[in-house]
Design an enzyme around this catalytic site. Structure first.
Site, PDB file in Angstrom:
ATOM      1  N   GLU A   1     -40.105 -10.699 -18.594  1.00 48.60           N
ATOM      2  CA  GLU A   1     -39.095  -9.793 -18.018  1.00 48.60           C
ATOM      3  C   GLU A   1     -37.970 -10.692 -17.529  1.00 48.60           C
ATOM      4  OE1 GLU A   1     -39.121  -6.448 -17.759  1.00 48.60           O
ATOM      5  OE2 GLU A   1     -41.111  -6.089 -18.566  1.00 48.60           O
TER       6      GLU A   1
ATOM      7  N   CYS B   1     -31.862  -7.663 -11.326  1.00 46.60           N
ATOM      8  CA  CYS B   1     -31.837  -8.059 -12.745  1.00 46.60           C
ATOM      9  C   CYS B   1     -31.078  -7.055 -13.590  1.00 46.60           C
ATOM     10  CB  CYS B   1     -33.255  -8.225 -13.262  1.00 46.60           C
ATOM     11  SG  CYS B   1     -34.268  -6.760 -13.013  1.00 46.60           S
TER      12      CYS B   1
HETATM   13  P1  NAD Z   1     -36.710 -18.151 -11.864  1.00 46.58           P
HETATM   14  O1  NAD Z   1     -36.880 -18.101 -13.350  1.00 46.58           O
HETATM   15  O2  NAD Z   1     -35.991 -19.292 -11.270  1.00 46.58           O
HETATM   16  O3  NAD Z   1     -38.141 -18.106 -11.129  1.00 46.58           O
HETATM   17  C1  NAD Z   1     -39.103 -17.124 -11.421  1.00 46.58           C
HETATM   18  C2  NAD Z   1     -40.483 -17.681 -11.094  1.00 46.58           C
HETATM   19  O4  NAD Z   1     -40.714 -18.808 -11.913  1.00 46.58           O
HETATM   20  C3  NAD Z   1     -40.657 -18.132  -9.662  1.00 46.58           C
HETATM   21  O5  NAD Z   1     -41.928 -17.735  -9.205  1.00 46.58           O
HETATM   22  C4  NAD Z   1     -40.573 -19.646  -9.749  1.00 46.58           C
HETATM   23  O6  NAD Z   1     -41.330 -20.308  -8.791  1.00 46.58           O
HETATM   24  C5  NAD Z   1     -41.140 -19.906 -11.140  1.00 46.58           C
HETATM   25  N1  NAD Z   1     -40.632 -21.170 -11.713  1.00 46.58           N
HETATM   26  C6  NAD Z   1     -39.494 -21.838 -11.381  1.00 46.58           C
HETATM   27  N2  NAD Z   1     -39.371 -22.943 -12.122  1.00 46.58           N
HETATM   28  C7  NAD Z   1     -40.439 -22.978 -12.947  1.00 46.58           C
HETATM   29  C8  NAD Z   1     -40.871 -23.884 -13.960  1.00 46.58           C
HETATM   30  N3  NAD Z   1     -40.173 -24.967 -14.276  1.00 46.58           N
HETATM   31  N4  NAD Z   1     -42.013 -23.600 -14.611  1.00 46.58           N
HETATM   32  C9  NAD Z   1     -42.723 -22.501 -14.321  1.00 46.58           C
HETATM   33  N5  NAD Z   1     -42.366 -21.607 -13.371  1.00 46.58           N
HETATM   34  C10 NAD Z   1     -41.242 -21.845 -12.689  1.00 46.58           C
HETATM   35  O7  NAD Z   1     -36.052 -16.753 -11.490  1.00 46.58           O
HETATM   36  P2  NAD Z   1     -35.588 -16.273 -10.052  1.00 46.58           P
HETATM   37  O8  NAD Z   1     -34.396 -17.061  -9.660  1.00 46.58           O
HETATM   38  O9  NAD Z   1     -36.736 -16.170  -9.133  1.00 46.58           O
HETATM   39  O10 NAD Z   1     -35.130 -14.770 -10.377  1.00 46.58           O
HETATM   40  C11 NAD Z   1     -33.896 -14.464 -10.890  1.00 46.58           C
HETATM   41  C12 NAD Z   1     -33.937 -14.210 -12.379  1.00 46.58           C
HETATM   42  O11 NAD Z   1     -34.972 -13.302 -12.680  1.00 46.58           O
HETATM   43  C13 NAD Z   1     -32.671 -13.589 -12.891  1.00 46.58           C
HETATM   44  O12 NAD Z   1     -32.337 -14.152 -14.130  1.00 46.58           O
HETATM   45  C14 NAD Z   1     -33.045 -12.133 -13.061  1.00 46.58           C
HETATM   46  O13 NAD Z   1     -32.287 -11.428 -14.000  1.00 46.58           O
HETATM   47  C15 NAD Z   1     -34.456 -12.246 -13.490  1.00 46.58           C
HETATM   48  N6  NAD Z   1     -35.173 -11.036 -13.164  1.00 46.58           N
HETATM   49  C16 NAD Z   1     -35.607 -10.230 -14.172  1.00 46.58           C
HETATM   50  C17 NAD Z   1     -36.252  -9.055 -13.864  1.00 46.58           C
HETATM   51  C18 NAD Z   1     -36.757  -8.133 -14.937  1.00 46.58           C
HETATM   52  O14 NAD Z   1     -37.523  -7.249 -14.590  1.00 46.58           O
HETATM   53  N7  NAD Z   1     -36.371  -8.293 -16.175  1.00 46.58           N
HETATM   54  C19 NAD Z   1     -36.462  -8.704 -12.531  1.00 46.58           C
HETATM   55  C20 NAD Z   1     -36.005  -9.549 -11.548  1.00 46.58           C
HETATM   56  C21 NAD Z   1     -35.379 -10.717 -11.866  1.00 46.58           C
END
Ligand code: NAD
Length: 459
Positions: free
Chosen positions: A213, A247
């Protein structure tokens, strides 16, 4: 014990518990979902407080976008789970007369849920509901950027379930990396497209199926015939909820040149109506999650010209709802998903331009179209690919359990909510139950069945 070992032990314990068969029992699942519901209700005040601490979400916003939506999902799933879990009958093909085809939804096993920070409650708990309903065990990794909510989720799960059934592992990228090395049976990731690629790569090591997602730049198109005042209200609601850190928030506006000025005027009025004359002083206005994100966003305020808002409060990580005019596609604000309360405005004269512009970029998670013209609605819906969206509204498509929610292309793969969650977390096992009462010989080698087969299987 180091992180790696404790995570390995946890996943092994969950795999063992899954193999015991306990979670396959539908009554067990319903009992656990009801336990979850009671625990959520008991923790509601703590969740509201934690969301206030991490993101300054108001109680109203917390309830509608995080808590209420989860309650609704939970009761919908509890009501329907028996029906969804039943074997699903399919038709029998002429070539298969005598047999019966069934699809048996079966749980994958141990599911890893990695959640983001922007809706830290909903986006951790909602996938958990689907995973439990389908009969899996689950390990949840909330975001490290919302530590207060992460702590509440961790305590709630610990107090409610044995670790071998559902557990929370708190931490950042290192913890996530460690979890991703485990041989889990399904990964449900919500977050950025960049990290989504890392997750998919890690999943390939064990050939673990994934739902991703992700995000993207979601366009909001306002055609010349739109009902402007209502349109403005609904866009402002979708864009500035959670200070734009949604998002599926409209990322940028594509408005027909002829209605730009009146729409802008109505949007300014809606911003004032929702957040007051001084949103920075409004105690219920959401804050930016971190200094890093605040700095990234504040640079966009130099792009084009500010038509409304534009002020910020660095010490409290607040940025006013801001409308940016005179925007072109080569500006930094148009490069990636904005994910903040800054709304760039572009105009168009020809709908084909809009279609070409959006289609030239990665497929967005959402698209919003405001028009009363059925022809325009049909054209945009059929000629642009995107995850999901609304005609004449924003965000609301994700708040119903009846619609699958998910992205396409760079904005993700797979979908969930309601029955779609149940299906996402289930493997659909196909079974053909053959009769022994008779046996058609025409399929066997050496038998003269080709003529009949050609008849039965004609193109
Ligand atoms: P992110 O990708 O930075 O982090 C998401 C998760 O991944 C966190 O739990 C984080 O700890 C983990 N993570 C971070 N680095 C990692 C790595 N190198 N390896 C594995 N896991 C890792 O996203 P965010 O900043 O928390 O959220 C914002 C993003 O999420 C935006 O792009 C937004 O559009 C998207 N989002 C999508 C939805 C959806 O339903 N499609 C919903 C909410 C947010």
């Amino acid at each position: 014990m180091n992180l790696n070992n404790s995570i390995e032990d946890l996943v092994s314990a969950q795999r063992r518990f899954f193999k015991s068969g306990t979670t396959r029992d539908i009554h067990y699942r319903v009992t656990q979902l009801k336990k979850l519901r009671s625990a959520l209700i008991a923790k509601e005040a703590e969740v509201i407080q934690a969301l206030r601490t991490d993101l300054n979400k108001s109680e109203q916003e917390s309830f509608t976008t995080e808590i209420g939506i989860v309650y609704k999902e939970l009761s919908y799933v509890i009501r329907n789970i028996h029906q969804w879990a039943k074997p699903r009958k399919v038709k029998t093909a002429l070539t298969h007369i005598g047999s019966r085809g069934r699809i048996l939804p079966e749980p994958y096993g141990t599911v890893l849920i990695i959640a983001p920070w922007n809706y830290p409650w909903q986006l951790a708990i909602s996938p958990l509901i689907g995973a439990m309903a389908a009969g899996n065990t689950a390990v949840i990794k909330p975001s490290e950027l919302t530590p207060a909510v992460s702590a509440v989720i961790s305590a709630l799960i610990k107090d409610t379930f044995p670790e071998s059934y559902a557990a929370v592992v708190e931490g950042g990228p290192d913890t996530s990396t460690c979890l991703l090395q485990q041989p889990v049976d399904y990964i449900f990731f919500t977050g950025s497209t960049r990290i989504g690629k890392i997750v998919m790569q890690a999943a390939s090591q064990h050939l673990t199926p994934v739902t991703l997602e992700l995000g993207g730049k979601s366009p909001c198109i306002v055609h010349r015939d739109a009902s402007l005042k209502l349109t403005a209200k609904r866009i402002v609601f979708g864009k500035f909820t959670n200070a734009g850190q949604t998002c599926v928030a409209p990322d940028y506006l594509l408005v027909h040149e002829s209605v730009k000025e009146p729409l802008l005027q109505y949007m300014k009025e809606a911003i004032t109506e929702f957040y007051g004359e001084s949103p920075l002083k409004n105690p219920d206005y959401g804050r930016i999650v971190s200094e890093k994100h605040f700095l990234r966003l504040s640079h966009f305020l130099d792009n084009g010209s500010v038509r409304h808002g534009g002020n910020y409060d660095e010490s409290n990580l607040l940025i006013e709802p801001t409308l940016l005019d005179d925007i072109t596609w080569d500006m930094p604000v148009m490069e990636d998903e904005i994910f903040g309360p800054i709304f760039p405005i572009l105009t168009y004269n020809d709908l084909n331009e809009v279609i070409a512009t959006v289609n030239a970029r990665p497929k967005p998670l959402a698209l919003y179209l405001f028009t009363n013209d059925a022809g325009v609605q049909k054209q945009i819906m059929s000629e642009i690919s995107f995850g999901g969206g609304c005609i004449n509204d924003t965000l609301m498509h994700l708040a119903t359990p009846y619609l699958p929610f998910g992205g396409v292309g760079a904005s993700g793969m797979g979908a969930y909510h309601g029955k779609h969650s149940f299906d996402t977390f289930s493997h659909m096992k196909s079974i053909l139950h053959q009769t022994n009462k008779f046996d058609f010989s025409f399929r066997y080698p050496g038998k003269d069945g080709l003529k009949l087969l050609r008849k039965l299987m004609k193109p």
